[in-house]
Scaffold this motif. Structure first.
Motif, PDB file in Angstrom:
ATOM      1  N   ALA A 141       0.856  -1.185   0.000  1.00  0.00           N
ATOM      2  CA  ALA A 141       0.000   0.000   0.000  1.00  0.00           C
ATOM      3  C   ALA A 141       0.892   1.235   0.000  1.00  0.00           C
ATOM      4  CB  ALA A 141      -0.927   0.008   1.210  1.00  0.00           C
ATOM      5  N   SER A 142       0.315   2.363  -0.359  1.00  0.00           N
ATOM      6  CA  SER A 142       1.089   3.604  -0.366  1.00  0.00           C
ATOM      7  C   SER A 142       0.175   4.778  -0.082  1.00  0.00           C
ATOM      8  CB  SER A 142       1.801   3.798  -1.709  1.00  0.00           C
ATOM      9  OG  SER A 142       0.851   3.904  -2.759  1.00  0.00           O
ATOM     10  N   GLY A 143       0.778   5.934   0.179  1.00  0.00           N
ATOM     11  CA  GLY A 143       0.027   7.130   0.526  1.00  0.00           C
ATOM     12  C   GLY A 143       0.640   7.775   1.745  1.00  0.00           C
ATOM     13  N   TYR A 148      -3.493   6.260   6.930  1.00  0.00           N
ATOM     14  CA  TYR A 148      -3.702   4.808   6.890  1.00  0.00           C
ATOM     15  C   TYR A 148      -3.905   4.246   8.303  1.00  0.00           C
ATOM     16  CZ  TYR A 148      -2.613  -0.116   5.824  1.00  0.00           C
ATOM     17  OH  TYR A 148      -2.636  -1.476   5.695  1.00  0.00           O
ATOM     18  N   LEU A 149      -3.051   4.653   9.229  1.00  0.00           N
ATOM     19  CA  LEU A 149      -3.139   4.121  10.589  1.00  0.00           C
ATOM     20  C   LEU A 149      -4.322   4.712  11.356  1.00  0.00           C
ATOM     21  CD1 LEU A 149       0.652   4.070  11.547  1.00  0.00           C
ATOM     22  CD2 LEU A 149      -0.794   2.129  10.916  1.00  0.00           C
ATOM     23  N   GLN A 150      -4.674   5.955  11.073  1.00  0.00           N
ATOM     24  CA  GLN A 150      -5.848   6.537  11.721  1.00  0.00           C
ATOM     25  C   GLN A 150      -7.105   5.758  11.361  1.00  0.00           C
ATOM     26  OE1 GLN A 150      -6.599  10.711  11.764  1.00  0.00           O
ATOM     27  NE2 GLN A 150      -4.454  11.280  12.029  1.00  0.00           N
ATOM     28  N   GLU A 203       3.591  -3.795   3.409  1.00  0.00           N
ATOM     29  CA  GLU A 203       4.704  -2.885   3.144  1.00  0.00           C
ATOM     30  C   GLU A 203       4.105  -1.575   2.646  1.00  0.00           C
ATOM     31  OE1 GLU A 203       8.425  -4.244   1.179  1.00  0.00           O
ATOM     32  OE2 GLU A 203       7.943  -2.670  -0.278  1.00  0.00           O
ATOM     33  N   PHE A 204       4.164  -0.565   3.503  1.00  0.00           N
ATOM     34  CA  PHE A 204       3.524   0.717   3.198  1.00  0.00           C
ATOM     35  C   PHE A 204       4.592   1.751   2.860  1.00  0.00           C
ATOM     36  CE2 PHE A 204       1.501   4.751   3.720  1.00  0.00           C
ATOM     37  CZ  PHE A 204       0.160   4.538   3.390  1.00  0.00           C
ATOM     38  N   THR A 205       4.456   2.350   1.681  1.00  0.00           N
ATOM     39  CA  THR A 205       5.363   3.410   1.262  1.00  0.00           C
ATOM     40  C   THR A 205       4.683   4.752   1.441  1.00  0.00           C
ATOM     41  OG1 THR A 205       6.392   1.952  -0.373  1.00  0.00           O
ATOM     42  CG2 THR A 205       6.779   4.324  -0.608  1.00  0.00           C
ATOM     43  N   ASP A 206       5.242   5.591   2.318  1.00  0.00           N
ATOM     44  CA  ASP A 206       4.686   6.927   2.536  1.00  0.00           C
ATOM     45  C   ASP A 206       5.241   7.846   1.457  1.00  0.00           C
ATOM     46  OD1 ASP A 206       4.061   9.564   3.468  1.00  0.00           O
ATOM     47  OD2 ASP A 206       3.739   8.734   5.464  1.00  0.00           O
ATOM     48  N   THR A 207       4.389   8.137   0.493  1.00  0.00           N
ATOM     49  CA  THR A 207       4.822   8.950  -0.641  1.00  0.00           C
ATOM     50  C   THR A 207       4.738  10.451  -0.349  1.00  0.00           C
ATOM     51  OG1 THR A 207       2.573   8.782  -1.544  1.00  0.00           O
ATOM     52  CG2 THR A 207       4.203   7.204  -2.344  1.00  0.00           C
ATOM     53  N   PHE A 215       7.418   1.475   5.583  1.00  0.00           N
ATOM     54  CA  PHE A 215       7.058   0.949   6.897  1.00  0.00           C
ATOM     55  C   PHE A 215       6.430  -0.434   6.727  1.00  0.00           C
ATOM     56  CE2 PHE A 215       6.612   5.562   6.965  1.00  0.00           C
ATOM     57  CZ  PHE A 215       7.368   5.916   8.070  1.00  0.00           C
ATOM     58  N   TYR A 216       6.633  -1.282   7.727  1.00  0.00           N
ATOM     59  CA  TYR A 216       5.971  -2.585   7.744  1.00  0.00           C
ATOM     60  C   TYR A 216       4.898  -2.551   8.832  1.00  0.00           C
ATOM     61  CZ  TYR A 216       9.661  -4.137   4.657  1.00  0.00           C
ATOM     62  OH  TYR A 216      10.505  -4.265   3.577  1.00  0.00           O
ATOM     63  N   VAL A 217       3.656  -2.746   8.398  1.00  0.00           N
ATOM     64  CA  VAL A 217       2.510  -2.676   9.313  1.00  0.00           C
ATOM     65  C   VAL A 217       2.009  -4.094   9.578  1.00  0.00           C
ATOM     66  CG1 VAL A 217       0.203  -1.735   9.696  1.00  0.00           C
ATOM     67  CG2 VAL A 217       1.884  -0.427   8.350  1.00  0.00           C
ATOM     68  N   LEU A 218       2.087  -4.498  10.839  1.00  0.00           N
ATOM     69  CA  LEU A 218       1.572  -5.796  11.272  1.00  0.00           C
ATOM     70  C   LEU A 218       0.191  -5.559  11.883  1.00  0.00           C
ATOM     71  CD1 LEU A 218       1.957  -8.853  11.961  1.00  0.00           C
ATOM     72  CD2 LEU A 218       3.105  -8.115  14.066  1.00  0.00           C
ATOM     73  N   ALA A 219      -0.843  -5.922  11.142  1.00  0.00           N
ATOM     74  CA  ALA A 219      -2.214  -5.668  11.595  1.00  0.00           C
ATOM     75  C   ALA A 219      -3.093  -6.849  11.212  1.00  0.00           C
ATOM     76  CB  ALA A 219      -2.757  -4.380  10.978  1.00  0.00           C
ATOM     77  N   GLU A 220      -4.177  -6.995  11.931  1.00  0.00           N
ATOM     78  CA  GLU A 220      -5.056  -8.125  11.678  1.00  0.00           C
ATOM     79  C   GLU A 220      -5.788  -7.953  10.357  1.00  0.00           C
ATOM     80  OE1 GLU A 220      -7.728 -11.148  14.360  1.00  0.00           O
ATOM     81  OE2 GLU A 220      -7.480  -9.087  15.028  1.00  0.00           O
TER      82      GLU A 220
END
Length: 444
Positions: A141-143, A148-150, A203-207, A215-220
């Motif tokens: 994902a990206s953005g 994204y986390l909110q 694998e999230f790329t903050d553009t 960033f690597y986001v470990l989420a359910e």
């Protein structure tokens, strides 16, 4: 004549007696008959249940809920049917089904029973498809990772919902390996293990950051079942030793958003967020300490990540603290300010002053951001006894105490900073979060 008259009189008297007896029997029979017909046989069936829904659908479970049926005497219970066959009975208007197959469609109906054995017709059929088994694949994902986390935080369940699942010892052993793999950049191994408890790694790329950050986001997975929290790791952190934590993201208003804001703007090493409201579960933690946060004063709830060692949140803390011995953990909390209270209460989990006093350094950096802020620091203002985090299980472990569930630390490593914040100046909105973010950036 006398004899005849006597006999006739006697006969007349006998007839009277017989008539009286017959009347008595008739009256008795009549009364008995009234008793027998006072309770009429119940032959009226209940109405068919309506409003059948399937909630909290996972790969292997679904919660069925329906509206109560009505009956002239009363509904005794409900019968559930799966794919046309009787499955189970329930005395409530809900039922949780487990051990279903992932990615399979099931059809459910329910009928009502009364005490006389009358049955309603079946409800309208409800079709439920369980969540497909997730693939052990790295997601992309990206953005803007703040946004994204909110969104993930907004979907965290609230108080009293009993969503939180207690991990088993095997779960925690595997979770330990996943966190270790992420710290070691063994992403594919972490991905393959995380699916066992319904977690994915993105694998999230903050553009929006320059340069772009990964960033690597470990989420359910989107259909949640465990609610163990959200964990984020920077691939190339700018603040290698800074770990941010928010264990009460639904109770301590905006602390989750504040932690995310500070994490992103500083590109810190890691971010740990709770997966539910601290009062989500009704079960109690075995760890020491009490609180009135969830109502009457009592032991902490198992869904309270700051006061329970049997959790993925605690396990992640322990792995990071052990694997990366130079990391400093800053845990963000909030409190309701009373008259005489400061704006900020800080502690390292003890009354001891460490060699490097990060609490005092953060205080000074916050004062550079806002000179109106007032403070209490537990190891400096030793007469202050409220909200010091001494029962915090992460703090106890980081301060090297072998039984973090039951024993408060008496000595400090200086690696744990517990920050309680009143809402108006720091937690209320992004202008306050910026003060905390800038202060942490200046210290670390």
């Amino acid at each position: 004549m006398k004899t005849i008259n006597f006999i006739t009189g006697f006969s007349f008297g006998k007839e009277i007696i017989i008539m009286v007896l017959m009347l008595f029997v008739a009256c008795s029979s009549s009364e008995g008959s009234n008793d027998d017909t006072s309770v009429e046989t119940d032959i009226q069936a209940p109405s068919a249940p309506t409003g059948l829904t399937g909630d909290n659908i996972t790969q292997t479970s679904v919660e069925l809920n329906w509206d109560a049926a009505s009956d002239n005497v009363g509904v005794k219970n409900y019968s559930l049917y799966q794919n046309g066959s009787y499955l189970a009975s329930s005395g409530q208007t809900s039922y949780v089904l487990n051990n279903l197959e992932p990615g399979k469609m099931y059809e459910y109906q329910v009928l009502a029973n009364d005490a006389a054995g009358n049955k309603s017709s079946l409800s309208e059929a409800l079709k439920v498809t369980t969540v497909s088994a997730i693939e052990a694949e790295l997601q992309y994902a990206s953005g803007n990772i703040d946004t994204y986390l909110q969104n993930l935080i907004n979907n965290v369940p609230g108080s009293g919902e009993n969503s939180y699942e207690i991990p088993t010892d095997n779960d925690l052993d595997l979770w330990n390996q996943v966190i270790d793999d992420l710290l070691s950049d063994n992403i594919s191994d972490a991905v393959s293990k995380a699916v066992d408890f319904n977690y994915q790694i993105t694998e999230f790329t903050d553009t929006d950051l320059s340069p772009n950050q990964v960033f690597y986001v470990l989420a359910e997975y989107s259909s949640q079942s465990n609610y163990w929290g959200i964990y984020v790791f920077s691939k190339t952190p700018n603040k290698e030793d800074l770990v941010l934590m928010a264990p009460h993201i639904k109770y301590d208003t905006n602390t989750g958003f504040e932690a995310v804001y500070s994490f992103r703007n500083n590109v810190a090493k890691a971010l740990l967020l709770s997966g539910t409201h601290r009062c989500n579960s009704t079960e109690r933690s075995e760890c020491s300490g009490t609180t009135s946060a969830c109502g009457s004063n009592g032991a902490y709830r198992i869904s309270d990540m700051a006061h329970n060692t049997n959790s993925a949140f605690q396990e992640a803390t322990e792995v990071i603290a052990t694997t990366l011995p130079n990391t400093i953990f800053v845990q963000l909390h909030g409190f309701g300010k009373d008259d005489g209270d400061p704006d900020v209460i800080m502690s390292n989990g003890t009354t001891e002053t460490p060699d490097t006093d990060y609490a005092s350094l953060i205080r000074d950096a916050l004062l550079d951001e806002d000179k109106t802020l007032t403070f209490k620091i537990a190891h400096i203002d030793t007469d202050w006894t409220r909200l010091r985090g001494f029962t915090n299980t992460q703090g106890r472990f980081i301060n090297s105490f072998p039984d973090p569930c039951s024993t408060s630390a008496s000595n400090t490593t200086g690696r744990f900073i517990h920050i309680e914040q009143a809402k108006p100046k720091l937690r209320k909105n992004a202008s306050g979060w910026k003060k905390m973010s800038n202060a942490l950036g200046n210290v670390f």
